[in-house]
Every structure is written in C-alpha cells, then in structure tokens.
Design a protein around this motif. Sequence first.
Motif, short mmCIF file in Angstrom:
data_model
loop_
_atom_site.label_atom_id
_atom_site.label_comp_id
_atom_site.label_asym_id
_atom_site.label_seq_id
_atom_site.Cartn_x
_atom_site.Cartn_y
_atom_site.Cartn_z
N ARG A 33 0.83 -1.21 0.00
CA ARG A 33 0.00 0.00 0.00
C ARG A 33 0.86 1.26 0.00
NH1 ARG A 33 -4.66 -2.18 -1.64
NH2 ARG A 33 -5.38 -3.85 -0.26
N ILE A 34 2.17 1.08 -0.02
CA ILE A 34 3.06 2.23 0.08
C ILE A 34 3.27 2.89 -1.27
CG2 ILE A 34 5.39 2.96 0.71
CD1 ILE A 34 5.52 0.61 2.62
N ALA A 35 3.44 2.06 -2.29
CA ALA A 35 3.81 2.59 -3.61
C ALA A 35 2.88 2.06 -4.68
CB ALA A 35 5.25 2.20 -3.93
N ASP A 36 2.88 2.74 -5.82
CA ASP A 36 2.12 2.29 -6.97
C ASP A 36 2.77 1.04 -7.57
OD1 ASP A 36 0.38 4.43 -6.75
OD2 ASP A 36 1.67 5.72 -7.97
N CYS A 37 2.07 0.43 -8.54
CA CYS A 37 2.69 -0.66 -9.28
C CYS A 37 3.63 -0.07 -10.32
CB CYS A 37 1.62 -1.53 -9.94
SG CYS A 37 0.77 -0.72 -11.31
N TYR A 38 4.31 -0.95 -11.06
CA TYR A 38 5.39 -0.49 -11.92
C TYR A 38 4.94 0.12 -13.25
CZ TYR A 38 4.74 -5.07 -14.23
OH TYR A 38 4.23 -6.17 -14.87
N ASN A 88 14.09 -5.09 -27.25
CA ASN A 88 12.85 -5.85 -27.32
C ASN A 88 12.57 -6.49 -25.96
OD1 ASN A 88 13.75 -8.88 -27.40
ND2 ASN A 88 15.07 -7.87 -28.90
N ASN A 89 11.32 -6.82 -25.72
CA ASN A 89 10.91 -7.32 -24.41
C ASN A 89 11.70 -8.54 -23.97
OD1 ASN A 89 8.95 -5.37 -23.98
ND2 ASN A 89 7.35 -6.54 -24.99
N ASP A 90 11.99 -9.43 -24.90
CA ASP A 90 12.66 -10.67 -24.53
C ASP A 90 14.11 -10.44 -24.11
OD1 ASP A 90 10.30 -12.16 -25.35
OD2 ASP A 90 10.89 -11.63 -27.38
N LEU A 140 1.60 -15.72 -13.13
CA LEU A 140 2.88 -15.06 -13.36
C LEU A 140 4.01 -15.86 -12.72
CD1 LEU A 140 4.48 -12.68 -14.47
CD2 LEU A 140 4.01 -11.44 -12.35
N PHE A 141 3.75 -16.41 -11.54
CA PHE A 141 4.76 -17.23 -10.87
C PHE A 141 5.15 -18.42 -11.74
CE2 PHE A 141 5.89 -20.87 -8.21
CZ PHE A 141 6.94 -20.35 -7.47
N ASP A 142 4.14 -19.08 -12.32
CA ASP A 142 4.42 -20.24 -13.17
C ASP A 142 5.20 -19.84 -14.42
OD1 ASP A 142 3.11 -21.88 -11.41
OD2 ASP A 142 1.21 -21.90 -12.52
N ALA A 198 6.06 -9.32 -18.29
CA ALA A 198 6.18 -8.60 -17.01
C ALA A 198 7.64 -8.37 -16.64
CB ALA A 198 5.48 -9.38 -15.91
N LEU A 199 8.53 -9.28 -17.02
CA LEU A 199 9.94 -9.13 -16.68
C LEU A 199 10.55 -7.93 -17.40
CD1 LEU A 199 11.10 -12.87 -16.82
CD2 LEU A 199 10.58 -11.50 -14.78
N ALA A 200 10.22 -7.77 -18.68
CA ALA A 200 10.71 -6.61 -19.42
C ALA A 200 10.11 -5.32 -18.88
CB ALA A 200 10.39 -6.76 -20.91
#
Length: 410
Positions: free
Chosen positions: A183-188, A229-231, A253-255, A292-294
């Motif tokens: 709750r402290i910060a926004d998402c990325y 590029n994202n990859d 996302l974990f998987d 999400a990683l990129a």
Amino acid sequence: MENTLINEQQPSPDILFQAITRRSTDEQMDNENFEVLGDSFLKLAVSMSLYYRHPSADSGLLTATRSKQISNENLYRLAMQRHLKNYLNVNRVIFRGKDANWLPPGYVIDEANLTLKQRYYQQNAKKKAFSDMIEAFIGAFLISSNYTTTIKFIHWLGIDVVPVNEQAYLIAAFTHTSNSANRIADCYERLEFLGDAILEFLVTRHIFVNYNKIITPGRVTDIRQDLLNNDRLAYILVACSFHTKILHNSPELFDEISSYVGNEDFFPKNQSTDQYLNKNLDRWADSTAPKALADVFEALVGAIFIDSGNSLETVWQVIEPLLRKYLDRSISQPNLNPIRSFSEHGGKVIDCRESTDKDGDKPMAVCIVQMLDGAKVEGRGLSKKIAKANACREAMKHQHHNEYLYQSTA
C-alpha cells in the motif's frame, strides 16, 4: 522565436540546413539522423511531462495521450501553426534544361505562366515530411545546445513539456499490479511508461554520438529492436537475479517466470551474471519470456531516473554495463527480428492457428512456415505472434545450418 530562446545557444546555419533537407534533394547531407534523435528525445520529454503532470493517471492513459502529442498529424499541425512549412527542402535543384527550378540572383520568371511558376515556387511533400522536419529540428537543438534549451524549443513549438528522491519509487518498480499487500507505492506500470522512453533515447543518443557517420537511420532501428525488445530486457533482468525482487500475488505469473528461469538452455546452473550476459550475443532474444519481466526492467530504469534527481547520466552509468556486450555486437551486425529475417530470405507463412500443447492440456498457438527450399518448420507459442516468431526462428536455424554445411563441403 520568443524571448525564452533568444538568449539560448542556437543551431548553426549548416545544422539547420541539414535539419530541413530531405534525402530526395540529393544533397551531401539530409535530416534523417537528426529526425531519429529528435524523435526519441521528443518521446522522452513528453513522457516526463505527462508522468509528473498527471500523477494519478494510469499507464494506458499516459500512453494514449503521448501518442496524440507526438503523432505525425500533431507535428504537422504545429509546423503549419509555427509557419515552418516553407523551410522544408524537398526538391533536387536543377540548374539547366526544361526541368530547371533554380534562378540566378536578379533573374525573374513570368508569373503569368502557372506551370513555370509552380515549378519554381512550389514543392510537393507528404505531411510526414513536415513532422520529420520538426523532429529533425529537435535533434538539431539537442546536438547544438543542451536538454533544457531543447525542451524550451519543444515548448515553443506548442507541445506542453516541463523540465525526488524516494525509496518508494524502487519499490514501485518491482511491484506487479496483482500485489495487494503493498500500500506504500504504486505498481510499476507508470514507471515502465517512463523507463521505456528513457531507454530508447539513451540507446539512440549513444549510437548517434559514437557512430553517427557510419550508422544509417534504418540500422539505428534494427539496433534498438535488437537491444530493447521485451525478450532481451527480460533476459537481462533474470541474468541479474532481479526477478526475485518482484512483488506479486499471481500464480500464473509465478508459473511463467519459474518456467522461463528454469530453462537451462537460457540459464545454466552455477553461472555468474557476466557469463549469462555474454551468452547468445549473435542471436535474437528468445520469445518465451514473460512480458512482465521486461516491464519491470523498464520500470527500474524509470525509478533510477527519478531517484537520481532526473539524471540521464546516472541511468546510463547503471544500464550501459548490462547492455554493453549486446550493444557492441549489434553495432557491428544487428540481430534482425526473426520474422523479418525469415521474410527477407524468401520464406512464407503456411498456417497459423489456435491449438493445444502436445499433451492436449493447455491452449497453444501453432504456426507452420515454409523456407525457399520447400522445407516446412513448425513453431508453437502462447499466441499466434509468438508461435510465428518461434517458427521463423527455427526456420532461420535450418537456413544457417544448411549454409554452414554448404560452406564446409565447398
């Protein structure tokens, strides 16, 4: 220009002439390199302005607003509004003959002859040529002055741009939208919006400053696609073990991350970050990485920028070592997008469709492509786009293998 720019350092006449000159003129210089540089800086300046002016806007709204402001249509409108259209240099100068369009000083033409008047007084250009000129002007200011003066020029054109040091930004950079505990910060997502523009500009600036005389605008595009590029960005993030810092509550996302990180073809066990970053320099990045990683990588760039007091130099000092090997390799010979490379080698797509994985359990797209020699290759992926990229990548491996065998037996 308005008073805000009168006392600022201005581009020299030769730089301005280059900024208004199209390749079609057959002059010894043209504005294409300036346009590439100006385009990336304009994107960055507008991104920064929107990020700070609209602290509650999500990344989707920010992206849509930015797209409108930096669109060719808007830049064309600004060129007309600022009475810059007559400066564009499009036509090749012809000194003699029936197509001559140049007059020596002191000579005039019969203005009653409309055909003659049109040839001497008018040029034909598409709207995009004017927007390119605006971006080239921005590039010209950038290499002739500094960031502040260039932003003032952008503001003079009519684009609203404006020239913090909190740990919360770094928390936000690693926070996925699924994480409800933070709750402290926004998402990325907002930081990713900013970081994307910063990365593109810094790489463009590096290429322009160091390789301007040997790199064409087309090559700049190829290099940026290879590096950013994202990859590729996802791979670098995992190579640095930053994926372990992501805060999320998403089993999917974990998987996805676990599957990608656990692939020993990409990440063999017991190797260092340097060893990972020295792998596959001559290959286009794999397309199986979760986006999400990129996004987190780009958000991290945005966080460093804000946390350093808006210092582009600090960002480059942090990011450049991670990109260095890829940058050096890409400058000499950029890895082309596998779909583009496949197309340039005469391949064609036979079929792309939705299917399931080999076990029949999960949805999976399948794409079949055919090489020029008739060989067919199949690719699979979570979407048709990924399946197509994988099929083209495998097809190009087949092509390169055949070329190697031919050279070995020749």
